[in-house]
Design a protein around this motif. Structure first.
Motif, short mmCIF file in Angstrom:
data_model
loop_
_atom_site.label_atom_id
_atom_site.label_comp_id
_atom_site.label_asym_id
_atom_site.label_seq_id
_atom_site.Cartn_x
_atom_site.Cartn_y
_atom_site.Cartn_z
N GLY A 73 -6.58 6.84 32.83
CA GLY A 73 -6.39 6.41 31.24
C GLY A 73 -7.19 7.39 30.29
O GLY A 73 -7.97 8.15 30.71
N ARG A 74 -6.86 6.93 29.00
CA ARG A 74 -7.57 7.67 27.95
C ARG A 74 -9.08 7.47 27.97
O ARG A 74 -9.32 6.23 28.01
N PRO A 75 -10.05 8.46 27.94
CA PRO A 75 -11.50 7.96 27.84
C PRO A 75 -11.69 7.14 26.61
O PRO A 75 -11.12 7.11 25.62
N ARG A 76 -12.63 6.27 26.90
CA ARG A 76 -13.02 5.01 25.80
C ARG A 76 -14.26 5.55 25.15
O ARG A 76 -14.39 5.43 23.93
N THR A 77 -15.30 6.27 25.77
CA THR A 77 -16.43 6.84 25.22
C THR A 77 -16.28 8.03 24.67
O THR A 77 -15.63 8.93 25.12
N LEU A 78 -17.06 8.40 23.43
CA LEU A 78 -17.06 9.84 23.08
C LEU A 78 -17.47 11.02 23.93
O LEU A 78 -16.87 11.97 24.01
N GLU A 133 -17.09 10.97 27.37
CA GLU A 133 -16.03 11.04 28.12
C GLU A 133 -14.72 11.89 27.36
O GLU A 133 -14.09 12.67 27.92
N LYS A 134 -14.49 11.53 26.09
CA LYS A 134 -13.36 12.17 25.40
C LYS A 134 -13.73 13.48 25.12
O LYS A 134 -13.07 14.43 25.27
N GLN A 135 -15.12 14.01 24.78
CA GLN A 135 -15.48 15.33 24.59
C GLN A 135 -15.50 15.88 25.93
O GLN A 135 -14.86 17.25 25.92
N ALA A 136 -15.69 15.66 27.20
CA ALA A 136 -15.46 16.35 28.40
C ALA A 136 -13.86 16.53 28.62
O ALA A 136 -13.66 17.62 29.16
N ALA A 137 -13.18 15.46 28.49
CA ALA A 137 -11.90 15.77 28.71
C ALA A 137 -11.19 16.89 27.69
O ALA A 137 -10.35 17.79 28.11
N VAL A 197 -3.03 27.90 15.98
CA VAL A 197 -2.94 26.98 16.91
C VAL A 197 -4.14 26.12 16.47
O VAL A 197 -5.35 26.48 17.11
N ILE A 198 -4.06 25.02 15.76
CA ILE A 198 -5.17 24.31 15.22
C ILE A 198 -5.36 23.01 15.70
O ILE A 198 -4.34 22.20 16.04
N ASN A 199 -6.54 22.48 16.25
CA ASN A 199 -6.72 21.23 16.87
C ASN A 199 -8.31 20.84 16.27
O ASN A 199 -9.07 21.70 15.81
N GLU A 200 -8.22 19.44 16.25
CA GLU A 200 -9.83 19.11 16.02
C GLU A 200 -10.80 19.50 17.21
O GLU A 200 -10.21 19.37 18.35
N ASN A 201 -11.95 19.82 16.69
CA ASN A 201 -12.92 20.20 17.91
C ASN A 201 -13.30 18.98 18.33
O ASN A 201 -14.40 18.69 18.30
N ASP A 202 -12.78 18.39 19.43
CA ASP A 202 -13.03 17.01 20.01
C ASP A 202 -14.12 17.30 20.61
O ASP A 202 -15.24 16.37 21.07
N THR A 203 -14.52 18.57 21.20
CA THR A 203 -15.70 18.62 22.29
C THR A 203 -17.05 18.65 21.58
O THR A 203 -18.00 17.74 22.01
N VAL A 204 -17.19 18.90 20.30
CA VAL A 204 -18.58 18.78 19.47
C VAL A 204 -18.39 17.71 18.45
O VAL A 204 -19.51 17.62 17.93
N ILE A 212 2.32 27.44 10.88
CA ILE A 212 0.85 26.86 11.29
C ILE A 212 1.24 25.82 12.09
O ILE A 212 1.83 24.87 11.84
N LEU A 213 0.51 25.92 13.41
CA LEU A 213 0.77 24.57 14.41
C LEU A 213 -0.48 24.10 14.57
O LEU A 213 -1.71 24.48 14.55
N VAL A 214 -0.33 22.51 14.11
CA VAL A 214 -1.77 21.74 14.50
C VAL A 214 -1.24 21.02 15.68
O VAL A 214 -0.19 20.26 15.69
N SER A 215 -1.83 21.01 16.80
CA SER A 215 -1.57 20.58 17.96
C SER A 215 -2.35 19.47 18.74
O SER A 215 -3.46 19.98 18.84
N SER A 216 -2.22 18.54 19.04
CA SER A 216 -2.85 17.50 19.73
C SER A 216 -2.39 17.99 21.10
O SER A 216 -1.84 18.87 21.53
N GLY A 217 -3.18 17.02 22.29
CA GLY A 217 -2.83 17.30 23.62
C GLY A 217 -4.06 17.79 24.24
O GLY A 217 -4.10 17.58 25.54
N ALA A 218 -5.19 18.23 23.88
CA ALA A 218 -6.47 18.73 24.58
C ALA A 218 -6.83 17.74 25.40
O ALA A 218 -7.21 17.90 26.68
N VAL A 219 -7.20 16.41 24.88
CA VAL A 219 -7.66 15.25 25.59
C VAL A 219 -6.72 14.95 26.55
O VAL A 219 -7.18 14.64 27.92
N GLY A 220 -5.45 15.05 26.24
CA GLY A 220 -4.41 14.51 27.08
C GLY A 220 -4.23 15.29 28.53
O GLY A 220 -4.27 15.08 29.72
N ALA A 221 -4.36 16.71 28.02
CA ALA A 221 -4.38 17.87 29.24
C ALA A 221 -5.64 17.41 30.12
O ALA A 221 -5.56 17.78 31.22
#
Length: 381
Positions: free
Chosen positions: A69-74, A76-80, A137-144, A51-60
Motif C-alpha cells: 500500500g501507500r507509504p505512511r511515513t515521510l 518511506e514516501k521519500q524512498a518510494a 514534465v513537472i512533479n513535486e520533489n517528494d524525495t527531498v 506543460i505536464l504536471v504528473s503524479s505517479g512517482a510514489v505509485g511507481a
C-alpha cells in the motif's frame, strides 16, 4: 452557461493524477500513459506549448518495491519516490520519443515558490524549455520534501505552475468526471456541475477528502487549485482521464467535466505570489470595522482593527487575515512579528512606538502587500 471556446489556447498545463497512471497493484498503467502521451504529442505537433504536471512517482516506486500500500511515513514516501521518479520519467521519455518529442524532468518544492528568486529562476527555466520546443514534465520533489516545504498535492502544484507561466488553460485529469453537487460515492442522485464561477465556502464544504489509495488529492485540493488558477486568470477543467481523446475534445469546446471560470481581472505576479506561492505562517483576526475598511475602502490593516493573532510569524512573512467568524478576507506580508502584533493589537498607530520602543510602519499589513480573497472559509486541517 458560458460558451467553452478553448480553440485559441496556445499554452496549456495538463495535470495527471496517480490514479490515472497506475493500476490498483501500484504499477504503471502503460496503456493509459501511452494514450495520454499521444494526445499531448498531437497538441505539441499542432503548435501548442504543453506543460505536464504528473503524479505517479510514489505509485511507481510502490510497484517496483513490491509494497502492499501507500507509504505512511515521510521517509518511506521519500524512498518510494526516489525509486519511482526515474521509472516514471523514463517511461514518459520513451513514449514521447516515439513522436520525436524531447521532455525535461523538473522537480519542484514549496521552497521554489516561496523564495522569490528561486520562483523567478524556475519561471525563466520553464519559459526557455518551452521556447526550444521541449515539454517539461513537472512533479513535486517528494524525495527531498519535508512537511514544512511540501506542496501537499500536485493539484495545487499544477495551478501554481499555470499561474507562474500565464497558461491559458489548466486541465486536471483524474478518475472522476468533475465536480458534483454531492458525493457520488454515497448519493447516486448526485449531479455533475458543468461549470463553476467562483469557489465559495459552500463548494468547499461539498468537497470530500483524499481520493484513491494511491493519490493524495481529493476534490478539496482540486478546488484549491481552481482558486489559485482563477486568481491568475486561468480557466481550469476537471475531467476523467479515461474519456477517449479527452484533451482534444475539450479544446474543441465539448462539454466534458467541470470548467472553473477565472476572475476577469487577474492578479499581478507579485500578488499571486503573496496569495498562494508563499506559505502562510499565521493568522490575524480583525474586527468588523477593519473588515469593511479592507473590502470596501481599499485600506491597509492598522493595529486598531486587530482583535487577535495566531501563529509564529516574523516580519515579512505571509499571514491570513480573517474575520471573527473564521472567514478569510485577505493574505498579506506583515510589517511586525507575532509578538509585536500581540502587543499593539487594538491600539492607535500613534501608540506603537510607546509600546514597542520603535515604529517602523503605521500599517501591520500595507495595502500594496495584501491580496483580498473575498471571504473564503478557512480549513485548518
Amino acid at each position: 452557461m458560458a460558451l467553452r471556446d478553448f480553440s485559441k489556447v496556445k499554452r496549456i498545463v495538463i495535470k495527471i493524477g496517480s490514479s490515472s497512471l497506475t493500476h490498483q497493484t501500484g504499477k504503471i498503467n502503460l496503456l493509459q500513459m501511452e494514450l495520454l502521451v499521444r494526445q499531448m504529442a498531437d497538441l505539441h505537433n499542432a503548435g501548442l506549448e504543453v506543460i505536464l504536471v504528473s503524479s505517479g512517482a510514489v505509485g511507481a516506486g510502490i510497484g517496483k518495491l513490491g509494497l502492499k500500500g501507500r507509504p505512511r511515513t515521510l521517509p518511506e514516501k521519500q524512498a518510494a519516490a526516489a525509486v519511482g521518479q526515474g521509472i516514471l520519467v523514463h517511461m514518459y521519455e520513451k513514449f514521447f520519443l516515439e513522436y520525436g518529442i524531447t521532455v525535461a524532468q523538473v522537480l519542484l518544492t514549496r521552497g521554489d515558490f516561496a523564495d522569490r528568486r528561486r520562483y523567478l529562476n524556475a519561471r525563466n527555466a520553464l519559459e526557455h524549455l518551452l521556447h526550444i520546443g521541449v515539454i517539461p514534465v513537472i512533479n513535486e520533489n517528494d524525495t527531498v520534501s519535508v512537511d514544512e516545504l511540501k506542496l501537499g498535492d500536485n493539484d495545487s502544484l499544477s495551478a501554481l505552475v499555470a499561474s507562474m507561466l500565464d497558461a491559458e488553460l489548466l486541465v486536471v485529469l483524474s478518475d472522476i468526471e468533475g465536480l458534483y453537487d454531492s458525493d457520488p460515492r454515497s448519493n447516486p442522485q448526485a449531479r455533475l456541475l458543468n461549470e463553476v464561477k467562483g469557489v465559495t465556502g459552500e463548494l468547499e464544504l461539498m468537497a470530500g477528502g483524499a481520493g484513491s489509495a494511491l493519490g493524495t488529492g481529493g476534490m478539496a485540493t482540486k478546488l484549491q487549485a481552481a482558486k489559485i488558477a482563477g486568481e491568475a486568470g486561468v480557466p481550469m477543467v476537471i475531467a476523467k482521464s479515461t474519456e477517449p481523446n479527452l484533451i482534444r475534445r475539450l479544446l474543441q469546446g465539448e462539454q466534458l467535466g467541470t470548467v472553473f471560470w477565472p476572475r476577469e481581472a487577474k492578479l499581478e505576479y507579485k500578488k499571486r505570489w503573496i496569495a498562494f506561492a508563499n506559505p502562510v505562517c499565521g493568522k490575524i483576526i480583525i474586527d468588523r470595522g477593519a473588515k469593511a475598511a479592507l473590502l470596501n475602502q481599499g485600506k491597509s490593516l492598522l493595529p486598531s482593527g486587530i482583535v487577535n493573532a495566531e501563529g509564529s510569524f516574523e516580519m515579512g512573512n505571509t499571514v491570513s487575515i480573517v474575520d471573527s467568524g473564521g472567514m478569510e478576507i485577505a493574505r498579506g506580508m506583515v510589517n511586525y512579528s507575532f509578538r509585536e502584533v500581540q502587543k499593539i493589537k487594538g491600539l492607535q498607530t500613534g501608540e506603537i512606538e510607546k509600546v514597542l520602543g520603535h515604529k517602523d510602519y503605521d500599517e501591520v499589513v500595507h495595502r500594496n502587500n495584501m491580496v483580498l480573497l473575498g471571504g473564503v472559509e478557512i480549513n485548518d486541517e
